[in-house]
Write a protein that holds these residues in place. Structure first.
Motif, PDB file in Angstrom:
ATOM      1  N   VAL A   1     -48.601 -84.156  43.323  1.00  0.00           N
ATOM      2  CA  VAL A   1     -47.582 -84.261  42.278  1.00  0.00           C
ATOM      3  C   VAL A   1     -46.336 -84.963  42.805  1.00  0.00           C
ATOM      4  CG1 VAL A   1     -45.935 -82.890  40.930  1.00  0.00           C
ATOM      5  CG2 VAL A   1     -48.370 -82.323  40.881  1.00  0.00           C
ATOM      6  N   ARG A   2     -45.892 -84.575  43.997  1.00  0.00           N
ATOM      7  CA  ARG A   2     -44.714 -85.211  44.582  1.00  0.00           C
ATOM      8  C   ARG A   2     -44.959 -86.708  44.822  1.00  0.00           C
ATOM      9  NH1 ARG A   2     -40.399 -82.844  46.964  1.00  0.00           N
ATOM     10  NH2 ARG A   2     -41.518 -80.861  47.066  1.00  0.00           N
ATOM     11  N   SER A   3     -46.134 -87.040  45.302  1.00  0.00           N
ATOM     12  CA  SER A   3     -46.464 -88.450  45.577  1.00  0.00           C
ATOM     13  C   SER A   3     -46.503 -89.270  44.294  1.00  0.00           C
ATOM     14  CB  SER A   3     -47.815 -88.540  46.292  1.00  0.00           C
ATOM     15  OG  SER A   3     -47.780 -87.871  47.537  1.00  0.00           O
ATOM     16  N   TYR A   4     -47.098 -88.707  43.239  1.00  0.00           N
ATOM     17  CA  TYR A   4     -47.142 -89.417  41.959  1.00  0.00           C
ATOM     18  C   TYR A   4     -45.735 -89.630  41.404  1.00  0.00           C
ATOM     19  CZ  TYR A   4     -52.250 -88.943  41.568  1.00  0.00           C
ATOM     20  OH  TYR A   4     -53.604 -89.048  41.766  1.00  0.00           O
ATOM     21  N   CYS A   5     -44.868 -88.614  41.536  1.00  0.00           N
ATOM     22  CA  CYS A   5     -43.484 -88.764  41.081  1.00  0.00           C
ATOM     23  C   CYS A   5     -42.789 -89.903  41.815  1.00  0.00           C
ATOM     24  CB  CYS A   5     -42.701 -87.463  41.317  1.00  0.00           C
ATOM     25  SG  CYS A   5     -42.843 -86.276  39.983  1.00  0.00           S
ATOM     26  N   GLN A   6     -42.985 -89.965  43.123  1.00  0.00           N
ATOM     27  CA  GLN A   6     -42.361 -91.017  43.916  1.00  0.00           C
ATOM     28  C   GLN A   6     -42.867 -92.395  43.502  1.00  0.00           C
ATOM     29  OE1 GLN A   6     -43.396 -89.476  47.809  1.00  0.00           O
ATOM     30  NE2 GLN A   6     -41.336 -88.664  48.121  1.00  0.00           N
TER      31      GLN A   6
END
Length: 291
Positions: free
Chosen positions: A154-159
């Motif tokens: 999730v964090r990677s997709y947000c970035q």
């Protein structure tokens, strides 16, 4: 009046400040006018919806994507009163992008402070649309299914989403002189964030922090919230608990030693803060690790 329209969006995990909403608005229902400090990416799944973002109307149809910048007033209602509509709304705090890294602060802070803005609509004909839609739906699936390691995904997709949006869809940026003055201010903030990160146990007051960046406490608190998405105290506490969780999982230090290591004055205050941010006690976390 604007303060009355502020929404305290529910974020279930302070360490992963994002929520994914997938509501169906029934006949006659609408999303009231409101604002929040988070970014929001919207995908219209079904129905035809009239969004108001920043005072501008955006009629949408299934498949359309919209973006709400930090602090923008927005609302939604069906274009046809007798028809429902369903949307995905990814609401994420700027801190999920990794603001502990100084170069990321440089990229994100202009968008949290209104120096730069991302376009409100991503057209379905835009070359970037397929990738943005695919990544948005992958993020939503990871968040909803919560499989092992979903937090990292999730964090990677947000970035990725924010990188592409800021790179390809920035529609407003202040003058060079305004941006240069802003960067000077941000350099001071980066030095402060680095100091807070390097010495978790240091007891820094709001007044001391404000003096380090040459601001009054009042303006410092407002700026800090805009830059990090958190209050100064929230930021300090989350840093401490993140460090404590690492030590609980990866060392044999006692709970008492860990409390002292992160600057908590007592075991009781440490346990109370840990439970507040993690939902269980430090001892329960460690016990769960050993099962």
């Amino acid at each position: 009046m604007r303060r009355e329209l502020w929404e305290n969006t529910l974020m279930t995990d302070p360490a992963l400040p994002i929520n994914v909403f997938h509501p169906t608005f029934g006949i006659g229902c609408s999303l009231r006018l409101h604002w929040h400090e988070h970014f929001e990416l919207i995908y219209v799944e079904s129905g035809e919806v009239l969004y108001q973002i920043g005072g501008r109307p955006f009629p949408t149809k299934p498949g359309d994507m919209l973006f709400v910048n930090s602090g923008e007033l927005h609302s939604a209602t069906s274009l046809y009163p007798n028809e429902p509509f369903t949307v995905y709304a990814l609401v994420f705090n700027p801190s999920i992008l990794g603001l502990k890294e100084p170069h990321i602060v440089d990229l994100v802070a202009p968008y949290t402070n209104g120096m730069s803005m991302i376009a409100s609509r991503i057209e379905q004909t835009d070359p970037w649309y397929p990738l943005l839609k695919q990544t948005t739906m992958q993020l939503a699936a990871e968040f909803e299914q919560k499989r092992y390691g979903y937090e990292l995904a999730v964090r990677s997709y947000c970035q990725l989403l924010f990188t592409w949006l800021s790179r390809e869809f920035t529609v407003m940026q202040r003058s060079d002189s305004e941006m240069n003055a802003f960067r000077v201010k941000m350099d001071r903030f980066k030095e402060l964030l680095t100091r807070l990160e390097s010495d978790i146990a240091e007891r820094v007051t709001v007044e001391q922090a404000a003096s380090l960046v040459h601001m009054s406490p009042y303006h410092f608190c407002r700026m800090f919230k805009k830059v990090t998405g958190q209050t100064f105290v929230q930021y300090l506490n989350l840093n401490r608990i993140n460090k404590a969780e690492y030590l609980l999982k990866n060392t044999s230090m006692s709970v008492t030693e860990i409390a002292a290591e992160i600057g908590c004055s007592s075991i009781n205050s440490f346990s109370k803060l840990f439970r507040q941010l993690r939902g269980l006690s430090p001892r329960d976390l460690r016990k769960g690790q050993s099962i």
